[in-house]
Scaffold this active site. Structure first.
Site, PDB file in Angstrom:
ATOM      1  N   ASP A 136      -6.631  17.285 -16.097  1.00 45.16           N
ATOM      2  CA  ASP A 136      -7.264  15.829 -16.243  1.00 45.16           C
ATOM      3  C   ASP A 136      -6.813  15.790 -17.760  1.00 45.16           C
ATOM      4  O   ASP A 136      -7.466  16.325 -18.804  1.00 45.16           O
ATOM      5  CB  ASP A 136      -8.497  15.555 -15.881  1.00 45.16           C
ATOM      6  CG  ASP A 136      -8.961  14.102 -16.553  1.00 45.16           C
ATOM      7  OD1 ASP A 136      -8.318  13.445 -17.202  1.00 45.16           O
ATOM      8  OD2 ASP A 136      -9.641  13.624 -15.548  1.00 45.16           O
ATOM      9  N   TYR A 146     -15.650  14.807 -16.637  1.00 42.58           N
ATOM     10  CA  TYR A 146     -16.137  13.446 -16.180  1.00 42.58           C
ATOM     11  C   TYR A 146     -17.262  13.681 -15.012  1.00 42.58           C
ATOM     12  O   TYR A 146     -16.968  14.322 -13.980  1.00 42.58           O
ATOM     13  CB  TYR A 146     -15.190  12.392 -15.970  1.00 42.58           C
ATOM     14  CG  TYR A 146     -15.798  11.033 -15.665  1.00 42.58           C
ATOM     15  CD1 TYR A 146     -16.613  10.255 -16.505  1.00 42.58           C
ATOM     16  CD2 TYR A 146     -15.455  10.336 -14.345  1.00 42.58           C
ATOM     17  CE1 TYR A 146     -16.964   9.250 -15.992  1.00 42.58           C
ATOM     18  CE2 TYR A 146     -15.765   9.190 -14.169  1.00 42.58           C
ATOM     19  CZ  TYR A 146     -16.744   8.336 -15.114  1.00 42.58           C
ATOM     20  OH  TYR A 146     -17.245   7.107 -14.637  1.00 42.58           O
ATOM     21  N   LYS A 170      -8.196   4.082 -19.697  1.00 39.52           N
ATOM     22  CA  LYS A 170      -8.307   4.677 -20.918  1.00 39.52           C
ATOM     23  C   LYS A 170      -7.161   4.411 -21.828  1.00 39.52           C
ATOM     24  O   LYS A 170      -6.518   3.306 -21.898  1.00 39.52           O
ATOM     25  CB  LYS A 170      -8.796   6.165 -21.138  1.00 39.52           C
ATOM     26  CG  LYS A 170      -9.977   6.509 -19.964  1.00 39.52           C
ATOM     27  CD  LYS A 170     -11.107   5.667 -20.172  1.00 39.52           C
ATOM     28  CE  LYS A 170     -12.283   5.876 -19.370  1.00 39.52           C
ATOM     29  NZ  LYS A 170     -12.121   5.971 -17.899  1.00 39.52           N
ATOM     30  N   ARG A 179       0.956  -1.230   0.001  1.00 43.17           N
ATOM     31  CA  ARG A 179       0.023  -0.025   0.150  1.00 43.17           C
ATOM     32  C   ARG A 179       0.803   1.291   0.038  1.00 43.17           C
ATOM     33  O   ARG A 179       0.557   2.413  -0.402  1.00 43.17           O
ATOM     34  CB  ARG A 179      -0.993   0.034   1.310  1.00 43.17           C
ATOM     35  CG  ARG A 179      -1.665   1.265   1.367  1.00 43.17           C
ATOM     36  CD  ARG A 179      -2.922   1.104   2.061  1.00 43.17           C
ATOM     37  NE  ARG A 179      -2.947   0.484   3.226  1.00 43.17           N
ATOM     38  CZ  ARG A 179      -2.086   0.874   4.391  1.00 43.17           C
ATOM     39  NH1 ARG A 179      -1.577   1.910   4.588  1.00 43.17           N
ATOM     40  NH2 ARG A 179      -2.328   0.163   5.550  1.00 43.17           N
TER      41      ARG A 179
HETATM   42  N1  LCS Z   1     -11.257  11.359 -15.771  1.00 39.36           N
HETATM   43  C1  LCS Z   1     -11.894  11.178 -16.941  1.00 39.36           C
HETATM   44  C2  LCS Z   1     -11.637  12.288 -18.069  1.00 39.36           C
HETATM   45  C3  LCS Z   1     -12.437  10.076 -17.128  1.00 39.36           C
HETATM   46  O1  LCS Z   1     -12.912   9.905 -18.602  1.00 39.36           O
HETATM   47  C4  LCS Z   1     -12.652   9.119 -16.322  1.00 39.36           C
HETATM   48  C5  LCS Z   1     -13.613   7.948 -16.619  1.00 39.36           C
HETATM   49  C6  LCS Z   1     -12.115   9.191 -15.179  1.00 39.36           C
HETATM   50  C7  LCS Z   1     -11.286  10.379 -14.905  1.00 39.36           C
HETATM   51  C8  LCS Z   1     -12.267   8.424 -14.032  1.00 39.36           C
HETATM   52  O2  LCS Z   1     -11.384   7.511 -14.122  1.00 39.36           O
HETATM   53  P1  LCS Z   1     -11.934   5.655 -13.721  1.00 39.36           P
HETATM   54  O3  LCS Z   1     -12.047   5.666 -12.093  1.00 39.36           O
HETATM   55  O4  LCS Z   1     -13.014   5.448 -14.380  1.00 39.36           O
HETATM   56  O5  LCS Z   1     -10.609   5.002 -14.213  1.00 39.36           O
HETATM   57  N2  LCS Z   1     -14.385   8.022 -17.594  1.00 39.36           N
HETATM   58  C9  LCS Z   1     -15.435   7.266 -18.095  1.00 39.36           C
HETATM   59  C10 LCS Z   1     -16.104   7.422 -19.102  1.00 39.36           C
HETATM   60  O6  LCS Z   1     -16.385   8.349 -19.841  1.00 39.36           O
HETATM   61  N3  LCS Z   1     -16.814   6.428 -19.438  1.00 39.36           N
HETATM   62  O7  LCS Z   1     -16.883   5.643 -18.360  1.00 39.36           O
HETATM   63  C11 LCS Z   1     -15.906   5.950 -17.679  1.00 39.36           C
END
Ligand code: LCS
Length: 399
Positions: free
Chosen positions: A188, A116, A213, A63
């Site tokens: 981001d 998001y 992603k 951790r």
């Molecule tokens: N930042 C962006 C720009 C994102 O598109 C997402 C997830 C996150 C942070 C959060 O990341 P995660 O915890 O899911 O790894 N975006 C998503 C979307 O547009 N569709 O499904 C998840």
């Protein structure tokens, strides 16, 4: 193990493959070993005590740090040209850990209104309970961003291009506004990946990624990373991540190390497909409007050319037939899969108002430009002609 600072001259594509990932010292394994262990043996009580006291840099407990996870952190830090990085269990663990580490009761945050969904909801719903106030503003309007800053603003949090409207915020201006106010700028960079945009170059203090992603790229891992301009700032966040516990797992890190090797190849292939799809959509009679940073005549073309190396592979569009036509299209495509997420080799299509941004009120969505009929397309690496044929069939059926 190589450190990213040893290779400042490598291009980003070379860093994807090699940064943080030299052959292992024990057996020379070319692929990184997976240190699938929760804990690390100390040679003596003195050594254990020295590690806890920070006088010996060896590992203690996963951790708090792990060699496989550290390889990924070094890799992404090198790609983003940062001083260091922290890998997290998900993109949201990166976002929420960052907010928890940097914000206190009474502090104020200026946040892009289109991000998001959960990234703004965690501020509006959860951090608000602890006395953190936030202003959701259209940060692609630099003046609106400047006007939203108060004497309590400690953080400007932007997403550019934004999810899902693809609004572009000027990173250098955001950094200037933040720093003049004594605040930090977090960007981001999930939609661009470090192949197309490196926010630290423009003054960002922290870069956030959902590595779920593009960085992983194969729709088989959820993960996140925070990259820091300075070691000093990373030292503020690292103990908070260790205590909150949103750390990545070694196997998860290993999968991402595997995916990141082809980041440049995938991003460019998907971008070429997306440019063709955007042009096709824009010319089709069933389509009312298309948002894509690479379309000719984009109102922010100068800014895009300045801060992005390419338009990427996310497109959002509206159909003339509105939400009903959207449902029909999403249900009829054969190659584009109806699913949320983005940045993988497979093309995905989704409806933000009922899916990724359903947690926001309709009023907030409309204010942010997320209309009921908006469709988000994340173009993958399939054959371009196959993709165009799929869209032609689906769109032709609407007219
Ligand atoms: N930042 C962006 C720009 C994102 O598109 C997402 C997830 C996150 C942070 C959060 O990341 P995660 O915890 O899911 O790894 N975006 C998503 C979307 O547009 N569709 O499904 C998840």
């Amino acid at each position: 193990m190589s450190h990213h600072d040893d290779h400042p001259k490598w291009s980003t594509d070379t860093k994807c493959i090699h940064a943080g990932q030299a052959p292992d010292a024990l057996f020379g394994a070319v692929a990184p070993p997976i240190y699938q262990t929760s804990t690390f043996a100390f040679e003596s009580t003195e050594q254990g005590a020295a590690r806890f006291a920070g006088k010996d840099s060896g590992y203690i407990y996963t951790r708090l740090g792990n060699p496989t996870i550290h390889m990924l952190e070094e890799n992404v830090a090198a790609l983003e040209e940062g001083a260091g990085a922290l890998a997290t269990a998900s993109g949201m663990a990166a976002v929420s850990t960052l907010f928890f580490a940097l914000l206190s009761s009474g502090d104020h945050v200026v946040c892009s209104q289109t991000v998001y969904g959960p990234s703004r909801l965690v501020l509006e719903r959860d951090f608000a309970r602890f006395g953190v106030r936030s202003a959701m503003v259209e940060t692609s309007d630099t003046q609106a961003m400047r006007d939203a800053v108060t004497d309590k603003t400690r953080l400007i949090y932007i997403e550019t291009p934004s999810n899902p409207t693809l609004a572009i915020t000027d990173i250098a201006e955001a950094a200037r506004i933040a720093h003049e106010a004594g605040a930090l700028l977090a960007v981001d960079n999930t939609f661009c990946s470090p192949i197309l945009q490196r926010p630290i170059r423009f003054g960002a203090d922290v870069v956030v990624h959902s590595v779920t992603k593009f960085i992983n790229g194969h729709a088989d891992v959820v993960g996140g990373v925070l990259v820091f301009r300075s070691e000093e700032l990373m030292k503020r966040v690292k103990p908070v991540l260790g205590f909150l516990g949103g750390t990545m797992d070694p196997h998860q890190a290993w999968l991402v190390l595997r995916g990141v090797k082809t980041l440049g190849l995938r991003v460019r292939a998907a971008q070429e497909n997306a440019s063709a799809c955007a042009r096709f959509l824009a010319a089709h009679p069933a389509v009312a409007s298309v948002a894509y940073p690479g379309l000719p005549g984009h109102p922010q073309a100068d800014l895009i050319a300045r801060q992005m190396a390419g338009p990427g592979s996310l497109i959002s569009f509206e159909l003339k037939g509105g939400i009903e036509a959207g449902k029909k299209l999403l249900g009829s495509l054969k190659l584009a899969t109806l699913a949320v997420s983005l940045g993988g080799v497979e093309t995905l299509i989704q409806h933000p108002a009922s899916m990724t941004h359903a947690g926001m009120s309709r009023e907030s969505r409309l204010q942010a430009g997320i209309t009921d009929g908006l469709v988000r397309l994340a173009v993958g690496c399939e054959d371009k002609e196959d993709l165009l044929a799929d869209f032609k069939e689906g769109l032709d059926a609407l007219i």
